[in-house]
Design a protein around this motif. Structure first.
Motif, short mmCIF file in Angstrom:
data_model
loop_
_atom_site.label_atom_id
_atom_site.label_comp_id
_atom_site.label_asym_id
_atom_site.label_seq_id
_atom_site.Cartn_x
_atom_site.Cartn_y
_atom_site.Cartn_z
N ILE A 67 -31.86 -0.33 -30.54
CA ILE A 67 -32.44 0.78 -29.77
C ILE A 67 -33.87 1.04 -30.22
N GLU A 68 -34.12 0.99 -31.52
CA GLU A 68 -35.49 1.19 -32.03
C GLU A 68 -36.45 0.15 -31.47
N ASN A 69 -35.99 -1.08 -31.34
CA ASN A 69 -36.88 -2.17 -30.92
C ASN A 69 -36.89 -2.44 -29.42
N HIS A 70 -35.87 -1.99 -28.70
CA HIS A 70 -35.79 -2.30 -27.26
C HIS A 70 -35.89 -1.06 -26.38
N ASP A 71 -35.90 0.11 -26.96
CA ASP A 71 -36.09 1.37 -26.26
C ASP A 71 -35.18 1.51 -25.04
N THR A 72 -35.66 1.23 -23.84
CA THR A 72 -34.88 1.44 -22.62
C THR A 72 -34.05 0.22 -22.21
N PHE A 73 -34.26 -0.91 -22.85
CA PHE A 73 -33.55 -2.15 -22.57
C PHE A 73 -33.82 -2.67 -21.15
N GLU A 74 -34.89 -2.19 -20.50
CA GLU A 74 -35.18 -2.61 -19.13
C GLU A 74 -35.46 -4.11 -19.02
N GLN A 75 -36.06 -4.69 -20.03
CA GLN A 75 -36.40 -6.11 -20.00
C GLN A 75 -35.56 -6.91 -20.99
N SER A 76 -34.43 -6.35 -21.42
CA SER A 76 -33.60 -6.99 -22.45
C SER A 76 -32.25 -7.42 -21.88
N LYS A 120 -36.40 -10.26 -22.82
CA LYS A 120 -36.17 -10.25 -24.26
C LYS A 120 -34.68 -10.54 -24.46
N VAL A 121 -34.39 -11.69 -25.01
CA VAL A 121 -33.00 -12.12 -25.17
C VAL A 121 -32.53 -11.77 -26.58
N ILE A 122 -31.41 -11.06 -26.64
CA ILE A 122 -30.75 -10.78 -27.91
C ILE A 122 -29.60 -11.77 -28.02
N LEU A 123 -29.79 -12.79 -28.82
CA LEU A 123 -28.80 -13.84 -29.02
C LEU A 123 -27.84 -13.38 -30.11
N ILE A 124 -26.54 -13.41 -29.83
CA ILE A 124 -25.55 -12.83 -30.75
C ILE A 124 -24.52 -13.88 -31.17
N ASP A 125 -24.29 -13.98 -32.48
CA ASP A 125 -23.22 -14.80 -33.01
C ASP A 125 -22.60 -14.06 -34.19
N ASP A 126 -21.36 -14.39 -34.51
CA ASP A 126 -20.68 -13.66 -35.57
C ASP A 126 -21.17 -14.06 -36.96
N VAL A 127 -21.30 -15.38 -37.21
CA VAL A 127 -21.68 -15.87 -38.54
C VAL A 127 -22.81 -16.88 -38.41
N LEU A 153 -24.08 4.78 -26.88
CA LEU A 153 -25.21 5.46 -27.52
C LEU A 153 -26.36 5.79 -26.57
N THR A 154 -26.58 4.93 -25.56
CA THR A 154 -27.76 5.10 -24.70
C THR A 154 -27.42 5.44 -23.26
N GLY A 155 -26.19 5.19 -22.85
CA GLY A 155 -25.82 5.38 -21.45
C GLY A 155 -26.26 4.22 -20.57
N LYS A 156 -26.83 3.19 -21.17
CA LYS A 156 -27.32 2.04 -20.41
C LYS A 156 -26.37 0.86 -20.56
N ASN A 157 -26.17 0.14 -19.45
CA ASN A 157 -25.35 -1.06 -19.46
C ASN A 157 -26.28 -2.27 -19.56
N VAL A 158 -26.45 -2.80 -20.76
CA VAL A 158 -27.35 -3.93 -20.97
C VAL A 158 -26.67 -5.19 -20.41
N PRO A 159 -27.37 -5.93 -19.53
CA PRO A 159 -26.79 -7.16 -18.99
C PRO A 159 -26.35 -8.10 -20.12
N THR A 160 -25.12 -8.59 -20.01
CA THR A 160 -24.54 -9.42 -21.07
C THR A 160 -23.94 -10.69 -20.48
N GLY A 161 -24.23 -11.80 -21.13
CA GLY A 161 -23.68 -13.08 -20.71
C GLY A 161 -23.15 -13.83 -21.91
#
Length: 184
Positions: free
Chosen positions: A24-33, A97-104, A56-64
């Motif tokens: 949230i600190e780095n992506h603010d509104t998540f409009e381009q994330s 802005k792509v947030i790439l997520i992996d567990d380990v 936390l934000t009320g925004k549904n960030v696109p997730t794939g």
């Protein structure tokens, strides 16, 4: 196989909340994330992150979900073929802005493969890596995460086991498992 608890359900929830606050600190509104979870195990974390961000934000960030099977450098070196998972990217990542997520994060090879696989969906403006566990001192490639739940010092005979209730575990937890046979 001896197991040592790294994060129990309560601490895991606190860690996910902290990671979301950093996003949230780095992506603010998540409009381009957008969020991309790496198949198979990063998908569960991506869903938890998306859900917590919405809370936390009320925004549904696109997730794939991104499968990297055919982009791995060891794809043809294995004795048994790897089975591909589903890739589901219902959006264009061009200039996002792509947030790439992996567990380990272990050797970094899966992340390298993910960077190659992502290009099929456009050229992102920026890519950030979020992982629950960073296995320190095990990297084969110069890849470092932007967001880390916890750094864990491990040796090659250990593995990190992430358990999710969605996969049948009694509670969400992360374990360090010694894979060496200590019985001699």
């Amino acid at each position: 196989m001896p197991k040592r608890l790294i994060l129990d359900s309560r601490l895991l929830d606190i860690t996910i909340t902290r990671l979301c606050q950093q996003l949230i600190e780095n992506h603010d509104t998540f409009e381009q994330s957008v969020i991309l979870g790496l198949q198979p195990k990063g998908v569960f974390l991506a869903k938890h992150i998306q859900s917590k961000l919405q809370e936390l934000t009320g925004k549904n960030v696109p997730t794939g979900y991104l499968d990297t099977t055919f982009y791995r450098d060891d794809f043809r070196r294995r004795e048994t073929p790897l089975l591909a998972n589903t890739t589901h990217v219902p959006f264009i990542i061009e200039n996002k802005k792509v947030i790439l997520i992996d567990d380990v994060l272990f050797t970094g090879r899966s992340i390298r493969a993910a960077l190659d696989a992502m290009i099929a969906f456009g050229r992102p403006h920026k890519v950030e890596l979020l992982v629950l566990i960073d296995r320190k001192y095990s990297r084969d490639l110069p890849i470092e995460p932007h967001y880390v739940g916890q750094h864990v010092n491990t040796i090659l005979s250990q593995r990190v086991l992430v358990e999710w209730t969605e996969k049948g575990a009694t509670e969400n937890a992360i374990w360090l498992v010694d894979t060496q046979d200590t019985t001699g």
